[in-house]
Design a protein around this motif. Structure first.
Motif, short mmCIF file in Angstrom:
data_model
loop_
_atom_site.label_atom_id
_atom_site.label_comp_id
_atom_site.label_asym_id
_atom_site.label_seq_id
_atom_site.Cartn_x
_atom_site.Cartn_y
_atom_site.Cartn_z
N ASP A 106 -10.88 0.39 -7.07
CA ASP A 106 -12.23 0.03 -7.37
C ASP A 106 -12.86 -0.03 -6.19
OD1 ASP A 106 -11.59 -0.34 -10.10
OD2 ASP A 106 -11.41 -2.48 -9.97
N ARG A 107 -14.03 0.64 -6.18
CA ARG A 107 -14.86 0.62 -4.94
C ARG A 107 -16.26 0.56 -5.51
NH1 ARG A 107 -10.82 -0.15 -2.58
NH2 ARG A 107 -9.84 1.14 -0.81
N MET A 108 -17.43 -0.11 -4.76
CA MET A 108 -18.77 0.26 -5.04
C MET A 108 -19.07 1.90 -4.70
SD MET A 108 -19.77 -2.52 -5.98
CE MET A 108 -21.61 -2.62 -5.95
N ILE A 166 -19.93 -2.81 -12.62
CA ILE A 166 -20.12 -2.34 -11.29
C ILE A 166 -18.81 -2.50 -10.55
CG2 ILE A 166 -21.17 -3.91 -9.52
CD1 ILE A 166 -23.20 -2.90 -11.44
N GLY A 167 -18.93 -1.62 -9.44
CA GLY A 167 -17.71 -1.43 -8.52
C GLY A 167 -16.74 -0.69 -9.21
N GLN A 168 -16.69 -0.03 -10.65
CA GLN A 168 -15.98 0.98 -11.08
C GLN A 168 -16.37 2.09 -11.33
OE1 GLN A 168 -14.18 -1.82 -14.25
NE2 GLN A 168 -12.35 -1.89 -12.98
N THR A 169 -17.27 2.69 -10.36
CA THR A 169 -17.80 4.02 -10.75
C THR A 169 -16.77 4.92 -11.23
OG1 THR A 169 -19.63 3.53 -9.22
CG2 THR A 169 -19.36 5.87 -9.81
N ALA A 174 -14.22 8.13 -15.47
CA ALA A 174 -12.97 8.50 -16.27
C ALA A 174 -12.90 8.26 -17.69
CB ALA A 174 -11.84 8.38 -15.33
N LYS A 175 -13.08 6.86 -17.86
CA LYS A 175 -12.78 6.20 -19.25
C LYS A 175 -13.95 6.67 -20.41
CE LYS A 175 -9.16 3.80 -18.62
NZ LYS A 175 -7.80 4.35 -19.31
N VAL A 298 -24.52 -3.38 -17.85
CA VAL A 298 -23.39 -3.00 -17.39
C VAL A 298 -22.49 -3.99 -16.93
CG1 VAL A 298 -22.38 -1.83 -15.27
CG2 VAL A 298 -24.55 -0.91 -16.28
N TYR A 299 -21.02 -4.24 -17.16
CA TYR A 299 -20.47 -5.50 -16.85
C TYR A 299 -20.61 -5.59 -15.24
CZ TYR A 299 -17.99 -4.89 -21.32
OH TYR A 299 -17.51 -4.90 -22.71
N GLY A 300 -20.69 -7.06 -14.87
CA GLY A 300 -21.05 -7.22 -13.66
C GLY A 300 -22.48 -7.16 -13.10
N ALA A 301 -23.20 -6.63 -13.79
CA ALA A 301 -24.59 -6.66 -13.42
C ALA A 301 -25.36 -7.91 -13.53
CB ALA A 301 -25.39 -5.90 -14.29
N GLY A 302 -26.08 -8.26 -12.44
CA GLY A 302 -26.82 -9.66 -12.29
C GLY A 302 -27.64 -9.81 -13.82
#
Length: 302
Positions: A106-108, A166-169, A174-175, A298-302
């Protein structure tokens, strides 16, 4: 052992730990003979060990089932072919392929290294393609020889691939690719008796323990909604002969909840019957967007 998969032959990739382990155990409980594949790598894909796969094989045999270990790198084309051949040579065929192997880096987006992108895309996307390619060729040959099997493929996508995270581009890409592969494979392989579906599982595993740290304990009634085993009965049913009318679907599983995902569909449109002028596009596109459904966040979006 007997159940809805009695006499059927399965491969489960990434089956040494977590969700894949529970899949292999449940398929065995339901009567399947199982090739337990696991490279034995760390959560981020480093190293290798044959221990996890052999441990699951031992558990299956203790239950009275039949299983063999396999340590193939599922993204290696030749090793994937040999894994399919192992099932055929050891148990007399192949009916079920559960593609599950994967890891996280995981990375931005702006911090993702090329090596991290390549590694995650390789194990998830190519690691689904290679076993499916070789299993599919076997099933096509069987069908052409008049010995068509009621074959089943269950791929592993993710909410990260369907809604984004977020953080899993890289992981999300891939998924999402796996979901697209599932749709095409289902359309192409139906003529050979093969169904192809995918699940989007939710579970507490070594890959997700940090994200789900606040959900470690079961709820008051004793049901642990984050137990990896919650996903496996759905996989077992999709792997059964009874499920022959279900294909090209992506099913999210979260605790006791199952949800049929609805992917890209055609929405509002407008046809001018000629080429658009650049200055015309903004007004028309905004009107169409206003008419359509609002995307899920998106998961993790504010």
């Amino acid at each position: 052992m007997s159940g809805i998969l009695e006499g059927r032959i399965a491969i489960v990739t990434g089956a040494g730990r977590g969700i894949g382990r529970e899949h292999a155990l449940e398929l065995a409980r339901q009567g399947a003979k199982v090739i337990v594949n696991d490279l034995g790598a760390t959560a981020d894909g480093q190293g290798a060990s044959d221990g996890p796969a052999h441990e699951v094989v031992a558990l299956i045999r203790e239950m009275g089932g039949e299983a063999e270990a396999n340590g193939a790198d599922v993204a290696d084309f030749e090793q994937a072919e040999a894994m399919v051949r192992q099932a055929i040579d050891s148990f007399g065929g192949l009916d079920i392929l559960v593609n599950n192997a994967g890891f996280l880096r995981d990375r931005m987006l702006v911090n993702t290294a090329e090596e991290e992108w390549d590694a995650v895309i390789r194990v998830h996307l190519k690691g689904h393609f290679a076993p499916l390619r070789h299993a599919g060729a076997y099933w096509r040959a069987e069908a052409k020889a008049g010995a068509q099997r009621a074959a089943r493929v269950i791929n592993t996508s993710s909410g990260a691939g369907l809604q984004g995270s977020i953080g899993q581009t890289t992981y999300s890409a891939a998924k999402a690719g796996i979901a697209g592969m599932t749709l095409v494979a289902a359309a192409e392989m139906g003529r050979y008796g093969v169904t192809v579906n995918a699940i989007a599982p939710v579970a507490r595993t070594r890959m997700t323990e940090a994200a789900f740290a606040d959900m470690m304990a079961p709820v008051d009634d004793g049901f642990d909604a984050m137990d990896p085993a919650n996903n496996s009965p759905v996989v077992a049913w999709l792997a059964s002969e009874e499920a022959g009318d279900v294909t090209g679907r992506v099913i999210e599983i979260e605790g006791g909840r199952i949800c049929v995902e609805q992917g890209w569909t055609h929405g509002p449109s407008r046809d001018l019957g000629r080429r658009w002028e650049s200055a015309e596009v903004g007004t028309a596109l905004r009107e169409l967007i206003a008419q359509g459904a609002v995307p899920e966040p998106v998961y993790g979006a504010g």
